[in-house]
Structures are given as structure tokens and as C-alpha cells.
Design an enzyme around this catalytic site. Sequence first.
Site, short mmCIF file in Angstrom:
data_model
loop_
_atom_site.label_atom_id
_atom_site.label_comp_id
_atom_site.label_asym_id
_atom_site.label_seq_id
_atom_site.Cartn_x
_atom_site.Cartn_y
_atom_site.Cartn_z
N SER A 130 0.83 -1.20 0.00
CA SER A 130 0.00 0.00 0.00
C SER A 130 0.87 1.25 0.00
O SER A 130 1.99 1.24 0.53
CB SER A 130 -0.84 -0.01 1.28
OG SER A 130 -1.42 1.24 1.51
N TYR A 154 -1.65 -0.90 11.01
CA TYR A 154 -1.96 -1.48 9.70
C TYR A 154 -0.78 -1.28 8.75
O TYR A 154 -0.32 -2.21 8.09
CB TYR A 154 -3.23 -0.81 9.11
CG TYR A 154 -3.39 -1.05 7.62
CD1 TYR A 154 -3.75 -2.31 7.15
CD2 TYR A 154 -3.16 -0.02 6.69
CE1 TYR A 154 -3.87 -2.54 5.77
CE2 TYR A 154 -3.28 -0.25 5.33
CZ TYR A 154 -3.64 -1.51 4.88
OH TYR A 154 -3.75 -1.73 3.53
N LYS A 158 2.04 -3.92 6.64
CA LYS A 158 2.45 -3.89 5.22
C LYS A 158 3.98 -3.78 5.12
O LYS A 158 4.61 -4.47 4.33
CB LYS A 158 1.80 -2.71 4.49
CG LYS A 158 0.30 -2.84 4.34
CD LYS A 158 -0.08 -3.98 3.44
CE LYS A 158 -1.57 -4.23 3.41
NZ LYS A 158 -1.95 -5.54 2.89
P1 NAD Z 1 -11.16 -6.55 1.52
O1 NAD Z 1 -11.34 -6.52 2.99
O2 NAD Z 1 -12.36 -6.30 0.66
O3 NAD Z 1 -10.51 -7.95 1.07
C1 NAD Z 1 -9.63 -8.65 1.90
C2 NAD Z 1 -10.17 -10.08 1.98
O4 NAD Z 1 -9.29 -10.87 2.79
C3 NAD Z 1 -11.55 -10.17 2.60
O5 NAD Z 1 -12.40 -10.89 1.73
C4 NAD Z 1 -11.33 -10.89 3.92
O6 NAD Z 1 -12.45 -11.69 4.29
C5 NAD Z 1 -10.08 -11.72 3.60
N1 NAD Z 1 -9.26 -12.07 4.77
C6 NAD Z 1 -8.77 -11.25 5.73
N2 NAD Z 1 -8.03 -11.95 6.61
C7 NAD Z 1 -8.03 -13.24 6.19
C8 NAD Z 1 -7.45 -14.42 6.66
N3 NAD Z 1 -6.71 -14.44 7.78
N4 NAD Z 1 -7.66 -15.58 5.99
C9 NAD Z 1 -8.40 -15.59 4.86
N5 NAD Z 1 -9.00 -14.49 4.36
C10 NAD Z 1 -8.81 -13.32 5.02
O7 NAD Z 1 -9.99 -5.52 1.15
P2 NAD Z 1 -9.50 -4.98 -0.25
O8 NAD Z 1 -9.81 -3.53 -0.32
O9 NAD Z 1 -9.93 -5.87 -1.33
O10 NAD Z 1 -7.93 -5.09 -0.02
C11 NAD Z 1 -7.18 -6.21 -0.46
C12 NAD Z 1 -5.75 -6.04 -0.01
O11 NAD Z 1 -5.23 -4.83 -0.56
C13 NAD Z 1 -5.55 -5.94 1.50
O12 NAD Z 1 -4.38 -6.62 1.85
C14 NAD Z 1 -5.40 -4.47 1.74
O13 NAD Z 1 -4.65 -4.19 2.88
C15 NAD Z 1 -4.69 -4.02 0.47
N6 NAD Z 1 -4.89 -2.61 0.15
C16 NAD Z 1 -6.15 -2.12 0.06
C17 NAD Z 1 -6.33 -0.76 -0.21
C18 NAD Z 1 -7.72 -0.18 -0.28
O14 NAD Z 1 -7.85 1.03 -0.12
N7 NAD Z 1 -8.78 -0.95 -0.52
C19 NAD Z 1 -5.23 0.08 -0.40
C20 NAD Z 1 -3.96 -0.47 -0.32
C21 NAD Z 1 -3.79 -1.83 -0.04
N1 UFG Z 2 -11.99 11.72 3.77
C1 UFG Z 2 -12.98 12.58 4.16
N2 UFG Z 2 -14.11 12.06 4.72
C2 UFG Z 2 -14.30 10.73 4.91
C3 UFG Z 2 -13.27 9.84 4.49
C4 UFG Z 2 -12.12 10.38 3.94
O1 UFG Z 2 -12.84 13.80 4.02
O2 UFG Z 2 -15.35 10.32 5.43
C5 UFG Z 2 -10.77 12.27 3.13
C6 UFG Z 2 -9.50 11.95 3.90
O3 UFG Z 2 -9.25 12.90 4.88
C7 UFG Z 2 -8.46 11.96 2.76
C8 UFG Z 2 -9.26 11.44 1.55
O4 UFG Z 2 -10.63 11.65 1.87
O5 UFG Z 2 -8.04 13.26 2.50
C9 UFG Z 2 -9.05 9.98 1.27
O6 UFG Z 2 -9.29 9.23 2.45
P1 UFG Z 2 -9.43 7.65 2.45
O7 UFG Z 2 -9.70 7.22 3.85
O8 UFG Z 2 -10.38 7.21 1.41
O9 UFG Z 2 -7.98 7.17 1.96
P2 UFG Z 2 -6.55 7.38 2.61
O10 UFG Z 2 -5.64 7.83 1.53
O11 UFG Z 2 -6.59 8.21 3.82
O12 UFG Z 2 -6.17 5.90 3.04
C10 UFG Z 2 -6.46 4.76 2.22
C11 UFG Z 2 -6.42 3.53 3.09
C12 UFG Z 2 -5.03 3.34 3.59
C13 UFG Z 2 -4.11 3.22 2.43
C14 UFG Z 2 -4.20 4.42 1.55
C15 UFG Z 2 -3.36 4.26 0.33
O13 UFG Z 2 -7.33 3.66 4.17
O14 UFG Z 2 -4.95 2.16 4.31
O15 UFG Z 2 -5.56 4.63 1.17
O16 UFG Z 2 -3.63 3.06 -0.29
F1 UFG Z 2 -2.85 3.11 2.85
#
Ligand code: NAD
Ligand code: UFG
Length: 349
Positions: A130, A154, A158
Site C-alpha cells: 500500500s 496497519y 504492510k
Molecule cells: P477486503 O477486505 O475487501 O478484502 C480482503 C479479503 O481478505 C476479505 O475478503 C477478507 O475476508 C479476507 N481475509 C482477511 N483476513 C483473512 C485471513 N486471515 N484468511 C483468509 N482471508 C482473510 O480488502 P481490499 O480492499 O480488497 O484489499 C485487499 C488487499 O489490498 C488488502 O491486503 C489491503 O490491505 C490491500 N490494500 C487495500 C487498499 C484499499 O484502499 N482498498 C489500499 C492499499 C492496499
Molecule cells: N476523507 C474525508 N471524509 C471521509 C473519508 C475520507 O474527508 O469520510 C478524506 C481523507 O481525509 C483523505 C481522503 O478523503 O483526504 C481519502 O481518504 P481515504 O480514507 O479514502 O484514503 P486514505 O488515503 O486516507 O487511506 C487509504 C487507506 C489506507 C491506504 C491508503 C493508500 O485507508 O490504508 O488509502 O492506499 F494506505
Amino acid sequence: MAQKNILVTGGAGYIGSHTVLQLLLGGFNTVVVDNLDNSSAVAIERVKELAADFAHNLSFHKVDLRDKPALEQIFASTKFEAVIHFAGLKAVGESVQKPLLYHNNNLIGTITLLEVMAAHGCKKLVFSSSATVYGWPKEVPCTEEFPLFAANPYGRTKLFIEEICRDIYGSDSEWKIILLRYFNPVGAHPSGHIGEDPRGIPNNLMPFVQQVAVGRRPALTVYGTDYSTKDGTGVRDYIHVVDLADGHIAALRKLDEPTVGCEVYNLGTGKGTSVLEMVAAFEKASGKKIPLVTSGRRPGDAEIVYASTDKAEKELKWKAKYGIDEMCRDQWNWASKNPYGYGSPDSTD
Ligand code: NAD
Ligand code: UFG
């Protein structure tokens, strides 16, 4: 040519389900392992519907990654070419409240997976890292060489997993590992059949906006209007989830190259968009007014984060195709067709 088997952990989740669909359409045999802690089996059924003739190439196991015997069994019955590892917990705020839950789930889950992979001679991995590993970047765009810093538990999971992967490669150069640092994934598949369905109150901007648009929440709280940005609100690099899914297919291809070791790539668009710009784009796409409440900065938030995309473009031959208008169009299509996600009005709050 025999089809390649790919194991996808967390494949029922938001990014995982979109990637599984692209894998199936790309001709891969796909096995999903997910404990459904933050997802629904309905997502798997929807992916099968969208995959149509390729649906028979998908199988699903409701298994927790930390359940080593269950994982062993899956590896014993199928020879995997590679693993795409999405499974993990991802809520920043919750990780601050429950650090042991995050370290246990994300680290033990990954270590167990890596041990079972090694035992079965599967040494190709694509991992969901991430942009959070850049912490509060001093400048933008973020390049892969920036110093790494975790601002919360979190983020530390990562960072630790990235380091574990570098150690494993250091100890055994047969491993081929690609760490993908995602920026802000949003949007949904253009069909509107799969999308993001967070449990409880959404932490992230676009799931919250979407729930305001369908009447589940009264207003969006804008966290901080005094940043040194174009309109005072935080700036991020939003990327369409289908582009992100395609980035994983590009990474899988890259793993076939003999020179690959442990590599890291940003997956973003390289463009910064403010909260207010994103809200305006969503209002345009949906025709809905999003009422706003302004508040102070959210603790721990960075001001401006966006990616340098040069390395991914050059080495993965991958580039995001969609802009924020398409992201918002597809997010709204999914939201309007599924106002309660994969559940019903009674099953979520
Ligand atoms: P998500 O929660 O929708 O998907 C993650 C999945 O992993 C879920 O279906 C959950 O049930 C499963 N899971 C969690 N722990 C588990 C375990 N111990 N065993 C088996 N299954 C398990 O999240 P997402 O948004 O699809 O994110 C996928 C990956 O990408 C994550 O590792 C997350 O940290 C990373 N990521 C997400 C974002 C974002 O903003 N969505 C940004 C950067 C990185
Ligand atoms: N924001 C609001 N109101 C809300 C939610 C978010 O104003 O209700 C703003 C935040 O302050 C930020 C922007 O919208 O300025 C984006 O916020 P997000 O929470 O959607 O995303 P972030 O970039 O803060 O963080 C997300 C994930 C992190 C990840 C990062 C980069 O939560 O775990 O994206 O992948 F690391």
C-alpha cells in the site's frame, strides 16, 4: 498449453473479486481462499456469472490463512504457478485500537502462507502492499525509492511483510516476488455486479460518499479544509479497481521473466484529486447532491499523496486507463443497483 493455476487469497474481497474476474477472463484457473471475515460468498457467485464460460475455472475455499493444515491440503491437491495475496485486515483506525488483531491476522496469515508455498515449491508471489508505506511523504509524486515509514499498526503490517519478502528473497533467489503498492482503489466493475461492500461505517471516502448518495447516511464529513492544496482538502491518487486488477495480471506476466527477484511497483494514476473534486465528480456521475459537513483534520492523514507511475509503465507495461469520471460512473452504477452491497437493508448498518 496447460492452464496455469493461480491461488488468490482474499479473493472474495473488493480488489480480490475484480482481480479474480480478470484472471478467469485471461484464461487462468483460479482458486480462492478467503475466510469471509470482510466479504461475502455472493461476490464469488457474481464473479462466476460475469465470467460466464470461464466460471468453471474458479473454485472457492472458506479457509483462514492461519489454518495451516487446511492450506496444506489445498496446496497438496493443486500445483500453483503463483499466489496473489490480498487477504488481510485493512482498517487503519481499527488497527490502532486492536494492534494484536492486525499483527496476528496479517503477519501470521502471511508467514503461514509463505511457509506452505515454500514447502510445496511454489515461489512466485504478488503481494498487496500500500501507499501507506510512504507514511506522510515529504514530496510527490512518490517513487518506489522513497523512504518507508508506517504511521499506524496497519501500515506496519504492510511494511513488515514487505521486509519479510525481501528477507526471503535474500535467503533464496528462487523466489520471485512483486510487491504492489496500491494508491486509492475506487469504482467498481462496469457491469455493476461486483463492487466494494464494507462492513459497518465506511472509513474511506468513496464508500462513504456512495452511502450518502443512496440515503444510508445523511452527509459526508470532510476531514480538513486547511491543507496546502488547491481547495484546502486532502489530495489522493484514486485508481479504478479494474485498472488495479489488470495491474495484477501484468505483475503475473512479469514473474515469468528470468531476471525478476523481489520487485516493488506503485499502482496509481499519477494524478492527485482533492476530496471536493472527487465529490463533484460523483455528483456529476450520479445526479445526486452530497451534503457536506466540514470538520478538522483526521488524525494521521497525509496532505498530498500521489504516485510516480514511471516504473510500472516501463517494467510492467501497465498504465491506468480510467479517470475519475469513469471511477465515479462505475461506483454509482454499482451503488444504485446494490444500495446495500451484497446484503439486504437488514443485514448491514
Ligand atoms: P477486503 O477486505 O475487501 O478484502 C480482503 C479479503 O481478505 C476479505 O475478503 C477478507 O475476508 C479476507 N481475509 C482477511 N483476513 C483473512 C485471513 N486471515 N484468511 C483468509 N482471508 C482473510 O480488502 P481490499 O480492499 O480488497 O484489499 C485487499 C488487499 O489490498 C488488502 O491486503 C489491503 O490491505 C490491500 N490494500 C487495500 C487498499 C484499499 O484502499 N482498498 C489500499 C492499499 C492496499
Ligand atoms: N476523507 C474525508 N471524509 C471521509 C473519508 C475520507 O474527508 O469520510 C478524506 C481523507 O481525509 C483523505 C481522503 O478523503 O483526504 C481519502 O481518504 P481515504 O480514507 O479514502 O484514503 P486514505 O488515503 O486516507 O487511506 C487509504 C487507506 C489506507 C491506504 C491508503 C493508500 O485507508 O490504508 O488509502 O492506499 F494506505
